[in-house]
Structures are given as structure tokens and as C-alpha cells.
Scaffold this motif. Structure first.
Motif, PDB file in Angstrom:
ATOM      1  N   LEU A 153       0.711  -1.363  -0.151  1.00  0.00           N
ATOM      2  CA  LEU A 153       0.145  -0.032   0.088  1.00  0.00           C
ATOM      3  C   LEU A 153       0.831   1.357   0.046  1.00  0.00           C
ATOM      4  O   LEU A 153       0.467   2.239  -0.711  1.00  0.00           O
ATOM      5  N   GLU A 156       1.832   2.097  -3.552  1.00  0.00           N
ATOM      6  CA  GLU A 156       0.854   2.729  -4.372  1.00  0.00           C
ATOM      7  C   GLU A 156       0.724   3.912  -4.066  1.00  0.00           C
ATOM      8  O   GLU A 156       0.285   4.763  -4.916  1.00  0.00           O
ATOM      9  N   VAL A 157       0.743   4.478  -2.776  1.00  0.00           N
ATOM     10  CA  VAL A 157       0.797   5.836  -2.296  1.00  0.00           C
ATOM     11  C   VAL A 157       1.807   6.451  -2.961  1.00  0.00           C
ATOM     12  O   VAL A 157       1.539   7.567  -3.472  1.00  0.00           O
ATOM     13  N   TYR A 160       0.688   7.224  -6.640  1.00  0.00           N
ATOM     14  CA  TYR A 160      -0.241   8.252  -6.855  1.00  0.00           C
ATOM     15  C   TYR A 160       0.254   9.605  -6.345  1.00  0.00           C
ATOM     16  O   TYR A 160       0.138  10.507  -6.993  1.00  0.00           O
ATOM     17  N   GLU A 187      -5.838   9.300  -3.746  1.00  0.00           N
ATOM     18  CA  GLU A 187      -4.701   9.374  -2.908  1.00  0.00           C
ATOM     19  C   GLU A 187      -4.969   9.503  -1.412  1.00  0.00           C
ATOM     20  O   GLU A 187      -4.133   8.841  -0.658  1.00  0.00           O
ATOM     21  N   GLN A 189      -7.505   8.227   0.054  1.00  0.00           N
ATOM     22  CA  GLN A 189      -7.983   7.151   0.361  1.00  0.00           C
ATOM     23  C   GLN A 189      -6.828   6.098   0.762  1.00  0.00           C
ATOM     24  O   GLN A 189      -6.809   5.014   1.551  1.00  0.00           O
ATOM     25  N   MET A 190      -5.952   5.911  -0.240  1.00  0.00           N
ATOM     26  CA  MET A 190      -4.896   5.160  -0.363  1.00  0.00           C
ATOM     27  C   MET A 190      -3.856   5.432   0.955  1.00  0.00           C
ATOM     28  O   MET A 190      -3.435   4.493   1.607  1.00  0.00           O
ATOM     29  N   GLN A 193      -5.388   4.201   4.099  1.00  0.00           N
ATOM     30  CA  GLN A 193      -5.546   2.561   3.945  1.00  0.00           C
ATOM     31  C   GLN A 193      -3.968   2.051   4.402  1.00  0.00           C
ATOM     32  O   GLN A 193      -3.776   1.237   5.075  1.00  0.00           O
TER      33      GLN A 193
END
Length: 354
Positions: A153, A156-157, A160, A187, A189-190, A193
């Protein structure tokens, strides 16, 4: 090994059992937290409580010395121990020997029970240790999974957060402002998480660390429970020799050998030192552990507090092991009272152990 060193080695392991148990319980979380953590495996809380209460019953059983101090030949005689009686009655009737043999038989029976209790404690500690291997394995899997998810995660952040071209592409398709809002929402939301995943990874890693520490303490608990069986075993041998000597004594020549008196006295003061150790130090410490960890009492016996009390117990063992002086003599019984006792004993021994 010197006698005092041998006695220290025999008495100290049970103190270490209590100290290790206190350290183990202080390492683990409370009951509610343990039951929440171990939803997919059997919660060890109840097994720990059972072990602690059996330990208390074992220590309580130690403080029971009436038989080795109840060797008397007449109602008017003072209650005394076997060794004191043997030292005082250098030459006496078979009544004295029968009283002593009775005390030795009852003493041996209690030692058998004590030995069984320590063996059972060692068995329960081994069962706990073996079950805990599954807990450690489960905690390790949880930590690996949570750490892997958190890393994924976070990557991924990062993508983004640095891909500004996403905003430009969406801006062309949805309009510049609307596209930017979509990217910002995704972004955020990521990031949320990823933050939650990192927190979970930290929690599971910490849990893995303390269950591994607990496993090490359980390994130690198994070892010291095994060591604690040495005391009842050694005393069983000593009392067995005493019984054999009493059984083999020639009733026509009932003189008491001095080395036999010394052997009886050694067994008695070793047993009584252990009983005082249990009463003065161990029983109260285990009671406090039960009150706090299992009964919910507010007073907290911290690991440091339990360790200090156990250290004081170990430091007190040399004092407890100092044998009392054997008396030069005790009031002699009259020939008439001896004859009466012989008659009474003849009736008593026929049903005493029925």
C-alpha cells in the motif's frame, strides 16, 4: 557438593518456578486481549490459570508437618519430632519404634503426593509450551502478512503521490478541477489505508515479539518444574532409608544408633525448611498473582515485585536450613505408662491403616 549447597539446590527451583510464572504473566496481555488475539487458535489463558492454581495447591501441600512432629508415647509427653524422640529414648520398648514407623509411613505417603504434584506441574508446563509453538507460528504468519500488505500500500501511495500526469490525463477527460479532485480523493484513501496497514503491521510485529519472549519463559518453566521434582525425590529416598532401618531394628536390642538419629534429623529439618519457605514466601506470592491476574483484584504484583519477593525467598533459604539443636533429653515415660501404651498400640495398629 556440600550439604548446604545440596539443600540450596533442592529448595531453590520451586522459588524459580514462582518467579518465572510471575514474569510470564506480566509479559502477556490481559484475558480480554488474549482472547481477542487468539481467535483462530486456542486461547492459552485458561491453561495458565489452571497451572497457577495447581501450583498453589502444591505449595499449600508442602506446609503440612504434623506427622514428623507427632511422635509421642504418652498423653502427658510433649509432642515432639521423630529425631528428638529417638535421641531422648536411647533404649526403649517397641512402642517407640512403632510410633516412629507410623510417622515415617505417613510422611512417605505425603512425599509421594508431593512428587506426583510436581510431576503433574511439569507435564502441564510442557503442554503449555507445546501449544505455544502454534501461537508463535500464527503470530509470525500474521506479522509477515501485515508487513507485506503495508509495504504494498505504501508503494501505491508513492505512485499516486508522484504521478502528476494522472491529474493532467483526468483533467483532459473530466475537466481540470474535477480530475484533480478525483486523484486527490483516491490518494487520500490510499494514504489512509496505508497508515492503517502500517499500524497493524506494527501491532502484529510487537505481538510476535512478546509471544516469542513468552515461549522462552515457558521453556524455562518446563525446566525448573523438572528441577523442582528433585526435592521430593531426594527426601523420598531419605525417608525410605529411615523406614527400612526402623523395620530392620532388632526389637530385642532397640538401642538407637547416633548416625541414625542424625539421618532422621537431617530429613526433618530439610522438610521443615521447605515448609517454612512455602509458608513464609511462596504461598503469599502465588496468592497475589492469582488475585491480580485471574480474580481481577486491583493490587498489582508487577513482575519486578514478584522477582523481588522471590529473591528475598532465595536469600532466606540459608537461614531456614539451620537445623535446631537436638535436646539432651525429654521427660521419660514411666514403666506403667509404657505398658499402657503397648496395650493401646496393639489395638490401634490393627485398624490405623485399614
Amino acid at each position: 557438593m556440600e550439604p548446604l549447597e545440596l539443600s540450596l539446590a533442592l529448595l531453590q527451583p520451586q522459588v524459580t518456578v514462582v518467579a518465572t510464572l510471575g514474569e510470564l504473566l506480566a509479559t502477556l496481555p490481559g484475558r480480554d486481549e488474549m482472547m481477542r488475539l487468539f481467535v483462530s487458535s486456542k486461547c492459552p489463558y485458561w491453561d495458565l490459570e489452571e497451572f497457577t492454581r495447581v501450583l498453589r495447591a502444591t505449595i499449600k501441600h508442602i506446609d503440612d508437618t504434623w506427622w514428623c512432629r507427632n511422635v509421642t508415647f504418652d498423653d502427658d509427653d510433649p509432642v515432639t519430632s521423630m529425631s528428638w524422640a529417638m535421641a531422648a529414648y536411647k533404649s526403649t520398648s517397641w512402642t517407640a519404634w512403632e510410633c516412629a514407623k507410623t510417622a515415617a509411613i505417613v510422611w512417605q505417603a505425603s512425599l509421594d503426593v508431593l512428587m506426583e504434584r510436581w510431576v503433574e506441574l511439569a507435564r502441564k508446563a510442557t503442554k503449555l509450551r507445546n501449544a505455544w509453538w502454534e501461537v508463535v507460528s500464527e503470530a509470525a504468519d500474521m506479522a509477515i502478512t501485515a508487513t507485506s500488505l503495508a509495504s504494498s500500500l505504501q508503494e501505491e501511495v508513492a505512485r499516486y503521490g508522484t504521478a502528476q500526469e494522472n491529474k493532467m490525463e483526468l483533467g483532459q477527460a473530466l475537466g481540470r478541477q474535477e480530475g484533480a479532485e478525483v486523484v486527490d480523493t483516491l490518494e487520500a484513501q490510499m494514504r489512509r489505508q496505508a497508515k492503517e496497514a502500517v499500524s497493524e503491521a506494527t501491532r502484529t510485529t510487537r505481538m510476535r515479539q512478546w509471544v516469542e519472549v513468552a515461549l522462552g519463559l515457558l521453556e524455562r518453566l518446563v525446566a525448573v518444574c523438572d528441577e523442582a521434582t528433585a526435592f521430593p525425590w531426594e527426601l523420598q529416598c531419605m525417608v525410605g532409608d529411615i523406614e527400612a532401618t526402623l523395620e530392620g531394628t532388632n526389637e530385642m536390642s532397640p538401642d538407637v544408633p547416633e548416625d541414625f538419629v542424625a539421618k532422621v534429623a537431617e530429613a526433618e529439618w530439610l522438610w521443615e525448611a521447605n515448609a517454612r519457605l512455602a509458608k513464609d514466601h511462596l504461598l503469599g506470592t502465588v496468592d497475589d498473582i492469582i488475585k491480580f491476574y485471574f480474580d481481577g483484584a486491583p493490587a498489582s504484583p508487577t513482575a519486578c515485585g514478584v522477582a523481588k519477593r522471590c529473591l528475598r525467598a532465595i536469600e532466606d533459604i540459608p537461614r531456614l536450613l539451620r537445623p535446631q539443636e537436638c535436646p539432651q533429653g525429654v521427660p521419660k515415660v514411666s514403666p506403667l505408662s509404657v505398658e499402657l501404651q503397648e496395650v493401646q498400640w496393639g489395638s490401634y495398629k490393627s485398624f490405623a491403616f485399614y
